[in-house]
Design a protein around this motif. Structure first.
Motif, PDB file in Angstrom:
ATOM      1  N   ALA A  92       0.817  -1.218   0.000  1.00 47.18           N
ATOM      2  CA  ALA A  92       0.000   0.000   0.000  1.00 47.18           C
ATOM      3  C   ALA A  92       0.847   1.262   0.000  1.00 47.18           C
ATOM      4  O   ALA A  92       0.497   2.262  -0.623  1.00 47.18           O
ATOM      5  CB  ALA A  92      -0.928  -0.005   1.224  1.00 47.18           C
ATOM      6  N   GLY A  93       1.983   1.225   0.704  1.00 46.66           N
ATOM      7  CA  GLY A  93       2.831   2.412   0.764  1.00 46.66           C
ATOM      8  C   GLY A  93       3.409   2.774  -0.591  1.00 46.66           C
ATOM      9  O   GLY A  93       3.416   3.940  -0.986  1.00 46.66           O
ATOM     10  N   THR A  94       3.904   1.760  -1.310  1.00 47.53           N
ATOM     11  CA  THR A  94       4.459   2.028  -2.633  1.00 47.53           C
ATOM     12  C   THR A  94       3.374   2.534  -3.578  1.00 47.53           C
ATOM     13  O   THR A  94       3.601   3.456  -4.372  1.00 47.53           O
ATOM     14  CB  THR A  94       5.105   0.758  -3.208  1.00 47.53           C
ATOM     15  N   ALA A  95       2.194   1.929  -3.517  1.00 51.35           N
ATOM     16  CA  ALA A  95       1.082   2.381  -4.358  1.00 51.35           C
ATOM     17  C   ALA A  95       0.749   3.838  -4.078  1.00 51.35           C
ATOM     18  O   ALA A  95       0.535   4.641  -5.005  1.00 51.35           O
ATOM     19  CB  ALA A  95      -0.142   1.501  -4.123  1.00 51.35           C
ATOM     20  N   ALA A  96       0.722   4.211  -2.792  1.00 52.98           N
ATOM     21  CA  ALA A  96       0.408   5.591  -2.436  1.00 52.98           C
ATOM     22  C   ALA A  96       1.462   6.554  -2.974  1.00 52.98           C
ATOM     23  O   ALA A  96       1.148   7.643  -3.462  1.00 52.98           O
ATOM     24  CB  ALA A  96       0.296   5.734  -0.918  1.00 52.98           C
ATOM     25  N   LEU A  97       2.741   6.135  -2.896  1.00 48.90           N
ATOM     26  CA  LEU A  97       3.821   6.984  -3.393  1.00 48.90           C
ATOM     27  C   LEU A  97       3.662   7.273  -4.879  1.00 48.90           C
ATOM     28  O   LEU A  97       3.742   8.421  -5.324  1.00 48.90           O
ATOM     29  CB  LEU A  97       5.167   6.289  -3.174  1.00 48.90           C
ATOM     30  N   VAL A  98       3.438   6.219  -5.672  1.00 52.29           N
ATOM     31  CA  VAL A  98       3.405   6.383  -7.123  1.00 52.29           C
ATOM     32  C   VAL A  98       2.136   7.112  -7.566  1.00 52.29           C
ATOM     33  O   VAL A  98       2.194   8.035  -8.387  1.00 52.29           O
ATOM     34  CB  VAL A  98       3.526   5.011  -7.821  1.00 52.29           C
ATOM     35  N   VAL A  99       0.993   6.708  -7.029  1.00 53.17           N
ATOM     36  CA  VAL A  99      -0.276   7.301  -7.457  1.00 53.17           C
ATOM     37  C   VAL A  99      -0.330   8.780  -7.093  1.00 53.17           C
ATOM     38  O   VAL A  99      -0.975   9.578  -7.791  1.00 53.17           O
ATOM     39  CB  VAL A  99      -1.462   6.534  -6.841  1.00 53.17           C
ATOM     40  N   ASN A 100       0.363   9.170  -6.041  1.00 58.45           N
ATOM     41  CA  ASN A 100       0.290  10.566  -5.608  1.00 58.45           C
ATOM     42  C   ASN A 100       1.121  11.524  -6.452  1.00 58.45           C
ATOM     43  O   ASN A 100       1.211  12.707  -6.115  1.00 58.45           O
ATOM     44  CB  ASN A 100       0.684  10.690  -4.128  1.00 58.45           C
ATOM     45  N   ILE A 101       1.692  11.041  -7.555  1.00 54.90           N
ATOM     46  CA  ILE A 101       2.217  12.007  -8.524  1.00 54.90           C
ATOM     47  C   ILE A 101       1.075  12.538  -9.392  1.00 54.90           C
ATOM     48  O   ILE A 101       1.266  13.486 -10.159  1.00 54.90           O
ATOM     49  CB  ILE A 101       3.316  11.397  -9.414  1.00 54.90           C
ATOM     50  N   GLY A 102      -0.102  11.932  -9.260  1.00 55.19           N
ATOM     51  CA  GLY A 102      -1.259  12.366 -10.041  1.00 55.19           C
ATOM     52  C   GLY A 102      -1.581  13.846  -9.908  1.00 55.19           C
ATOM     53  O   GLY A 102      -1.743  14.542 -10.919  1.00 55.19           O
ATOM     54  N   PRO A 103      -1.693  14.382  -8.684  1.00 53.74           N
ATOM     55  CA  PRO A 103      -1.976  15.819  -8.551  1.00 53.74           C
ATOM     56  C   PRO A 103      -0.930  16.718  -9.204  1.00 53.74           C
ATOM     57  O   PRO A 103      -1.260  17.784  -9.721  1.00 53.74           O
ATOM     58  CB  PRO A 103      -2.021  16.022  -7.024  1.00 53.74           C
ATOM     59  N   ILE A 104       0.334  16.282  -9.190  1.00 53.19           N
ATOM     60  CA  ILE A 104       1.378  17.066  -9.853  1.00 53.19           C
ATOM     61  C   ILE A 104       1.149  17.067 -11.359  1.00 53.19           C
ATOM     62  O   ILE A 104       1.260  18.108 -12.034  1.00 53.19           O
ATOM     63  CB  ILE A 104       2.773  16.498  -9.514  1.00 53.19           C
ATOM     64  N   LEU A 105       0.815  15.901 -11.906  1.00 47.88           N
ATOM     65  CA  LEU A 105       0.528  15.818 -13.337  1.00 47.88           C
ATOM     66  C   LEU A 105      -0.698  16.647 -13.700  1.00 47.88           C
ATOM     67  O   LEU A 105      -0.753  17.278 -14.759  1.00 47.88           O
ATOM     68  CB  LEU A 105       0.312  14.356 -13.738  1.00 47.88           C
ATOM     69  N   ILE A 106      -1.702  16.659 -12.812  1.00 47.74           N
ATOM     70  CA  ILE A 106      -2.901  17.467 -13.055  1.00 47.74           C
ATOM     71  C   ILE A 106      -2.536  18.938 -13.151  1.00 47.74           C
ATOM     72  O   ILE A 106      -3.005  19.665 -14.039  1.00 47.74           O
ATOM     73  CB  ILE A 106      -3.945  17.239 -11.944  1.00 47.74           C
ATOM     74  N   ALA A 107      -1.694  19.394 -12.228  1.00 42.38           N
ATOM     75  CA  ALA A 107      -1.286  20.804 -12.245  1.00 42.38           C
ATOM     76  C   ALA A 107      -0.536  21.144 -13.525  1.00 42.38           C
ATOM     77  O   ALA A 107      -0.784  22.184 -14.150  1.00 42.38           O
ATOM     78  CB  ALA A 107      -0.426  21.105 -11.019  1.00 42.38           C
ATOM     79  N   LEU A 108       0.374  20.265 -13.939  1.00 41.68           N
ATOM     80  CA  LEU A 108       1.147  20.533 -15.154  1.00 41.68           C
ATOM     81  C   LEU A 108       0.268  20.499 -16.401  1.00 41.68           C
ATOM     82  O   LEU A 108       0.364  21.380 -17.271  1.00 41.68           O
ATOM     83  CB  LEU A 108       2.276  19.508 -15.282  1.00 41.68           C
TER      84      LEU A 108
END
Length: 315
Positions: free
Chosen positions: A97-113
């Motif tokens: 779960a920790g690794t999944a949270a790390l990777v998926v949480n680049i989503g908001p950064i991609l949304i901003a870009l």
């Protein structure tokens, strides 16, 4: 002014409902995922959500969205409602779960870009600072929850694909909300995602016959609340702010997942996990705050030529 303030409060309330329900989804997915394969779980969730949204549309007499909204609805339906849910379910079976949270949480950064590039969304300093703080918190939570040897290259790639699909779906959904209601955008996006996942119908039927009632109830819960309700409140709030600011709001999810896992599953978080959750919430607060304008025209003794008032970070 009062109407604007009321709209802001309603949007903030809708965003809060979304992040709370999305956080609860992680607890339900953990239960349902033991009995259902990734595709079957995604289809069952989307069918439950589609039934709930279809009933609401009938009661409210919501018709089909206007033609101008269909492109955004179709893209978000395929990417976010369909592809995202399948690959995220699959990815979370391959990594902890920790690794999944790390990777998926680049989503908001991609949304901003993507939002800045494709939608012209502003990138005020407070939003960027808040996202940096929240991402640091998400990294802390993820590292503190990661299990040694619990990750695979396939799982990381799947979670990365989920983050990209999530970002693309949000950015595609934003223009559609300019001509269609949040309920229409959510309902028809969910219908589209269900159609995309129909190839998993055979798996769903066979697995439902053997699944325990608790897993099936969790799947239905995922469809009615984190999908039908939470995606609608998300669309309502997204229609009233930028994609980047809404993406930053979802950084509250890891902190809420930690709390819910503690209360519902008895998983006592460590000190670093709690610190990471606090950073996530602090970053969200910063990203959604507004800088006070300086140089307000109050009872000044006289004009001050050459001094302009600041209006930074308003969005």
């Amino acid at each position: 002014m009062m109407n604007h303030r009321r709209t802001e409060l309603l949007a903030a309330g809708a965003a809060t409902v979304t992040v709370v329900l999305w956080a609860s989804a992680f607890v339900s997915i953990r239960s349902a995922g033991d009995a259902y394969s990734p595709g079957a779980l995604a289809l069952g969730r989307l069918l439950s959500g589609a039934l709930a949204l279809g009933a609401i549309c009938l009661v409210r007499r919501e018709g089909r969205p206007p033609r101008a909204a269909w492109r955004g609805i179709a893209i978000s339906g395929v990417l976010w409602f369909g592809f995202y849910m399948v690959v995220l379910n699959w990815g979370e079976q391959q990594v902890d779960a920790g690794t999944a949270a790390l990777v998926v949480n680049i989503g908001p950064i991609l949304i901003a870009l993507l939002g800045a590039r494709l939608l012209g969304d502003p990138m005020p300093p407070r939003l960027l600072a808040g996202m940096a703080v929240s991402f640091a918190g998400a990294v802390t939570v993820g590292l503190s929850m990661s299990d040694d040897g619990g990750s695979s290259v396939l799982g990381v790639v799947l979670c990365l694909l989920a983050a990209i699909a999530y970002a693309g779906g949000v950015v595609a959904q934003k223009p559609a909300l300019g001509s269609a209601s949040p309920l229409q955008v959510t309902a028809f996006g969910c219908f589209t995602g269900a159609v995309v996942c129909l190839p998993f119908a055979g798996e769903l039927v066979s697995e439902a016959a053997d699944a325990p009632a608790s897993a099936t109830l969790n799947m239905v819960y995922l469809g009615v609340f984190p999908t039908a309700l939470a995606f609608t409140t998300w669309a309502y709030a997204l229609a009233r702010t930028t994609a980047a600011r809404m993406g930053a709001t979802t950084y509250a999810v890891p902190a809420l997942v930690v709390l819910m896992s503690w209360l519902a599953l008895g998983e006592i978080p460590g000190l670093f996990t709690l610190a990471g959750g606090a950073l996530c919430l602090a970053g969200v607060a910063v990203s959604r705050s507004r800088a006070r304008a300086a140089g307000a025209p109050v009872t000044a003794p006289g004009p001050q030529p050459g001094k302009a008032s600041d209006s930074a970070d308003s969005a």
